[in-house]
Design a protein around this motif. Sequence first.
Motif, PDB file in Angstrom:
ATOM      1  N   SER A  18       0.873  -1.160   0.000  1.00  0.00           N
ATOM      2  CA  SER A  18       0.000   0.000   0.000  1.00  0.00           C
ATOM      3  C   SER A  18       0.916   1.218   0.000  1.00  0.00           C
ATOM      4  O   SER A  18       1.910   1.250   0.731  1.00  0.00           O
ATOM      5  CB  SER A  18      -0.868  -0.024   1.258  1.00  0.00           C
ATOM      6  N   SER A  19       0.598   2.215  -0.828  1.00  0.00           N
ATOM      7  CA  SER A  19       1.472   3.381  -0.942  1.00  0.00           C
ATOM      8  C   SER A  19       0.661   4.666  -1.014  1.00  0.00           C
ATOM      9  O   SER A  19      -0.430   4.685  -1.581  1.00  0.00           O
ATOM     10  CB  SER A  19       2.336   3.248  -2.199  1.00  0.00           C
ATOM     11  N   GLU A  20       1.223   5.730  -0.445  1.00  0.00           N
ATOM     12  CA  GLU A  20       0.598   7.045  -0.522  1.00  0.00           C
ATOM     13  C   GLU A  20       0.780   7.686  -1.890  1.00  0.00           C
ATOM     14  O   GLU A  20       0.060   8.612  -2.228  1.00  0.00           O
ATOM     15  CB  GLU A  20       1.193   7.981   0.537  1.00  0.00           C
ATOM     16  N   VAL A  21       1.756   7.212  -2.656  1.00  0.00           N
ATOM     17  CA  VAL A  21       2.017   7.772  -3.981  1.00  0.00           C
ATOM     18  C   VAL A  21       1.963   6.669  -5.028  1.00  0.00           C
ATOM     19  O   VAL A  21       2.307   5.521  -4.759  1.00  0.00           O
ATOM     20  CB  VAL A  21       3.392   8.494  -4.052  1.00  0.00           C
ATOM     21  N   ALA A  22       1.521   7.027  -6.220  1.00  0.00           N
ATOM     22  CA  ALA A  22       1.488   6.068  -7.328  1.00  0.00           C
ATOM     23  C   ALA A  22       2.913   5.801  -7.804  1.00  0.00           C
ATOM     24  O   ALA A  22       3.725   6.725  -7.911  1.00  0.00           O
ATOM     25  CB  ALA A  22       0.648   6.617  -8.469  1.00  0.00           C
ATOM     26  N   ILE A  23       3.196   4.530  -8.072  1.00  0.00           N
ATOM     27  CA  ILE A  23       4.524   4.143  -8.549  1.00  0.00           C
ATOM     28  C   ILE A  23       4.359   3.575  -9.951  1.00  0.00           C
ATOM     29  O   ILE A  23       3.763   2.513 -10.131  1.00  0.00           O
ATOM     30  CB  ILE A  23       5.157   3.080  -7.635  1.00  0.00           C
ATOM     31  N   PRO A  24       4.893   4.270 -10.967  1.00  0.00           N
ATOM     32  CA  PRO A  24       4.784   3.753 -12.331  1.00  0.00           C
ATOM     33  C   PRO A  24       5.516   2.412 -12.482  1.00  0.00           C
ATOM     34  O   PRO A  24       6.569   2.206 -11.881  1.00  0.00           O
ATOM     35  CB  PRO A  24       5.466   4.824 -13.192  1.00  0.00           C
ATOM     36  N   GLU A  25       4.938   1.505 -13.247  1.00  0.00           N
ATOM     37  CA  GLU A  25       5.565   0.211 -13.523  1.00  0.00           C
ATOM     38  C   GLU A  25       6.949   0.449 -14.121  1.00  0.00           C
ATOM     39  O   GLU A  25       7.124   1.271 -15.008  1.00  0.00           O
ATOM     40  CB  GLU A  25       4.705  -0.601 -14.497  1.00  0.00           C
ATOM     41  N   GLY A  26       7.944  -0.229 -13.580  1.00  0.00           N
ATOM     42  CA  GLY A  26       9.315  -0.122 -14.070  1.00  0.00           C
ATOM     43  C   GLY A  26      10.121   0.993 -13.424  1.00  0.00           C
ATOM     44  O   GLY A  26      11.328   1.098 -13.642  1.00  0.00           O
ATOM     45  N   ASP A  27       9.479   1.836 -12.622  1.00  0.00           N
ATOM     46  CA  ASP A  27      10.181   2.941 -11.966  1.00  0.00           C
ATOM     47  C   ASP A  27      11.137   2.403 -10.909  1.00  0.00           C
ATOM     48  O   ASP A  27      10.815   1.465 -10.185  1.00  0.00           O
ATOM     49  CB  ASP A  27       9.166   3.875 -11.305  1.00  0.00           C
TER      50      ASP A  27
END
Length: 119
Positions: A57-66
Amino acid sequence: MEKKVSLTVKCPKCGEFLMDDSHLINNRKTIHLIIKTSDGKEGSIWLSSIYGDYNYSSEVAIPEGDVVEFYCPHCHENLARPIACEVCKAPIVSFTCSIGGKVSICSRHGCKNHYVVFE
């Protein structure tokens, strides 16, 4: 029946526990860290403490591959090691396992490379 092993980890820099019992995943404590994405977004992330479970679970979106930077929420030190992932070449992030050894994960979102080494 599949056995699930829940790990308890500490920061390898300051020795503080990274476990959070107020934010559960799969009804278990999570590993709480601070992250910074490649586009500069920062926030908390909670990783499943069950070895082999990729839920988070994260407060920020993480782009795939980042490739994400992981920081201790106590001492704010970067937890990357000078070791590259054998699969994708991103930095490896490690935590000290409370029963000895290290738990290591890849810092690239989507890479499933992780391992435990007992010392």
